[in-house]
Design a protein around this motif. Sequence first.
Motif, PDB file in Angstrom:
ATOM      1  N   GLY A  30       0.827  -1.205   0.000  1.00  0.00           N
ATOM      2  CA  GLY A  30       0.000   0.000   0.000  1.00  0.00           C
ATOM      3  C   GLY A  30       0.861   1.256   0.000  1.00  0.00           C
ATOM      4  O   GLY A  30       0.652   2.164  -0.808  1.00  0.00           O
ATOM      5  N   LEU A  31       1.853   1.293   0.882  1.00  0.00           N
ATOM      6  CA  LEU A  31       2.708   2.483   0.968  1.00  0.00           C
ATOM      7  C   LEU A  31       3.524   2.653  -0.309  1.00  0.00           C
ATOM      8  O   LEU A  31       3.762   3.762  -0.776  1.00  0.00           O
TER       9      LEU A  31
ATOM     10  N   VAL B  37       2.655   2.179  -3.305  1.00  0.00           N
ATOM     11  CA  VAL B  37       1.913   2.875  -4.355  1.00  0.00           C
ATOM     12  C   VAL B  37       2.120   4.384  -4.252  1.00  0.00           C
ATOM     13  O   VAL B  37       2.345   5.067  -5.260  1.00  0.00           O
ATOM     14  N   SER B  38       2.096   4.915  -3.028  1.00  0.00           N
ATOM     15  CA  SER B  38       2.291   6.363  -2.913  1.00  0.00           C
ATOM     16  C   SER B  38       3.768   6.727  -3.065  1.00  0.00           C
ATOM     17  O   SER B  38       4.102   7.719  -3.705  1.00  0.00           O
TER      18      SER B  38
ATOM     19  N   ASN C 123       3.522   8.731   2.160  1.00  0.00           N
ATOM     20  CA  ASN C 123       2.408   8.451   3.051  1.00  0.00           C
ATOM     21  C   ASN C 123       2.936   7.908   4.371  1.00  0.00           C
ATOM     22  O   ASN C 123       3.208   6.732   4.512  1.00  0.00           O
TER      23      ASN C 123
ATOM     24  N   SER D 106      -2.828   8.373  -5.946  1.00  0.00           N
ATOM     25  CA  SER D 106      -1.831   7.455  -5.386  1.00  0.00           C
ATOM     26  C   SER D 106      -1.953   7.404  -3.867  1.00  0.00           C
ATOM     27  O   SER D 106      -1.869   6.341  -3.266  1.00  0.00           O
TER      28      SER D 106
ATOM     29  N   SER E  33      -3.193   4.144  -1.786  1.00  0.00           N
ATOM     30  CA  SER E  33      -2.283   3.716  -0.737  1.00  0.00           C
ATOM     31  C   SER E  33      -3.031   3.529   0.585  1.00  0.00           C
ATOM     32  O   SER E  33      -2.912   2.496   1.244  1.00  0.00           O
TER      33      SER E  33
END
Lengths: 300, 357
Positions: free
Chosen positions: B76-77, B79-80, B87, B249, B253
């Motif tokens: 998840g992180l 992606v940003s 993030n 994004s 995330s």
Amino acid sequence: MYIVQVLSTTAPLMLAYYLASLGHSIVEKSGVLNLAIDGVFVLSVAVAFAQAIYTWNNPLIPVVISVASSIAVGLILVYTTSKLPVSHGAIGLSLMFLCYGLSGVIGVPARTQQGLTGQEVGYPISPVSSVWVLLYIVVVGLGFLLHYILERTKLGAMIKASGEDPLVAEALGVDVLKTRILAGVLGFALIGLGASAFELLYTRIWREGTGIGHGWIAFAVSLSSGRHPLLGIITAFLFALLYEYRFSILAVGLPREMADALPYITAITAMVIYMATPLKTKLKTPKSLGKPFFKEERTI
Amino acid sequence: MASISLVVVKRVKPLPSWVAPLLSFTLGIAVATVLLWIVTLGRTDPIVVLASIGRALAMPQLLLKNFALLTIVGIGLLVSFKASVFNIGGEGQFYFAIIAATWIALFSGVGAIAIINKVLMLVVGVLLAGFWALIAALPRGFLGIDEVPVTLLMNYIAYYIVDYLVFNPWREPKYKYPRTPTIPEESWFIRIPGTTGTIELILLTVVVMAGIWYLMNNTRLGLAINVMGSNPNVLRVVGINPSLIVVSSLVISGMIVGIAGVSYLAGEAHLITIPAEACTPMLGYTGILVAWLSMLRIAYVPVAAYIVSALINAGINIQIAGAGKASVVDVFIGTILLIYSISVIFTEYSVKIIVKR
């Protein structure tokens, strides 16, 4: 009379937040993004506590060692971010974790010893004592002094130049690395001092995790005041007041958690306001805050 | 007089990208072990510490839960981070998903209806986590306000919202402990016998990895996120608004981190205990370590997650001088991250020592 009482009960926390936020402001004015602040604060709190236990509440040693450990961590942050093309955020957060961990490892044995000896730490100064008046005067004076240094002296101009545009500053003859180290030593000394005040004047107890989140409140004080030493007096006082009286606002019908969250909400709102309104000219974030400063050197 | 100076020079040919993570794990563990030994004045035996980490690494069945949760948060992180949006608000997004899932399980009336309850917990949890990320994403995308302090401070706001809910309306009525009632057993994820993991969690991990891999490699949005990280001006040239890419994004995330939040509630905790700021499993923060050490490559996220989850388990076993598990784990995580953050630049740069006479 009531106002005097409010002022004096808020004093220890206000002192801690204001000193730490002043330090944070100076570090960030020089262009170094300081995400290590909460970790450093928590570590200095633990060091102050442990030293107070080991030295039987010596009035000087705990503060000195606490300030020294804060400066030591701060120098790692300032040196690496100014010498190498590294991410300020990454180094800051790594140091935060490391300091959280070290604070537990340092504080717990001292806490165990405290359990055996019953030794008390810190200075319970009565709320009616005139010591608080003196402390307020000293701290506010310090704020004015730092404001003067930042706005009126060469050092202040160098610090601000390093934060706005380090490459131009360098071209004009400022040694950015040296300036940031100077700002870092001064800033982290104040953060360590704030943390010592937090432990020795405010909580006067310690368990694993004491201080976590309070470094972020100091961070929020600094952000809400646009890193301005004088505006910080107001925000530090307000946030300390909110924290100190968070149970009292229940009476007004507001939940205590609202008071806990308010510093963070204010900080974010202030950041948005300072970026989007004419206040920008005075209070916006330094232009190169957190940007890698790195002169590529080709010649050998 | 001779003066010695350190000069950082760009390498002609970069080092292989795996050098920095490998170096930081080995050197980080070594340095942290020595650091613990020094700070505790010799009361921790380095051999015991290393043996404990070795044992943890060799017991995958005990790592399963943290491994899978960290993989999801790490992805998840990532992606940003790919979009150069940092993030740091994983904790808040994690808890917002938990708030939503707890509400579904306890108060929506569908808590005991099989399948529907879990699906709803996930959907609503993911949406609310995405909403929390959106609050930080909008000022970042459209006003250029640094997302790092905003997402970070929002974690604490999220903790206090959780504290408020659990302390007041959601408090378990029987003993008035500072926690919610346990969510109905029908909404629990199904434990895989002999491990710490659950069937749903493993499925979700696979789905998240495959889904984000597809998103990043085969869609327009994924491409735009990748480009955003290297050169946002290219996006403007091709007519894509970089602000929208930043916002998406960060929201995606947050939503993925939300999946981990729901899984943590349904698979592990089964209730919320407060104060959240003290009871949090800190996965939103540890996930940052996982994402960074994966060098932002999806395939390496599980590798980093495995090692980090082993460190967490080892920390639980090492009770150093009475200091709690969290402290020891933090020393390891901090040291490894610090060494990684510094050593990663030596992939492209080298240091020369110059002596001038």
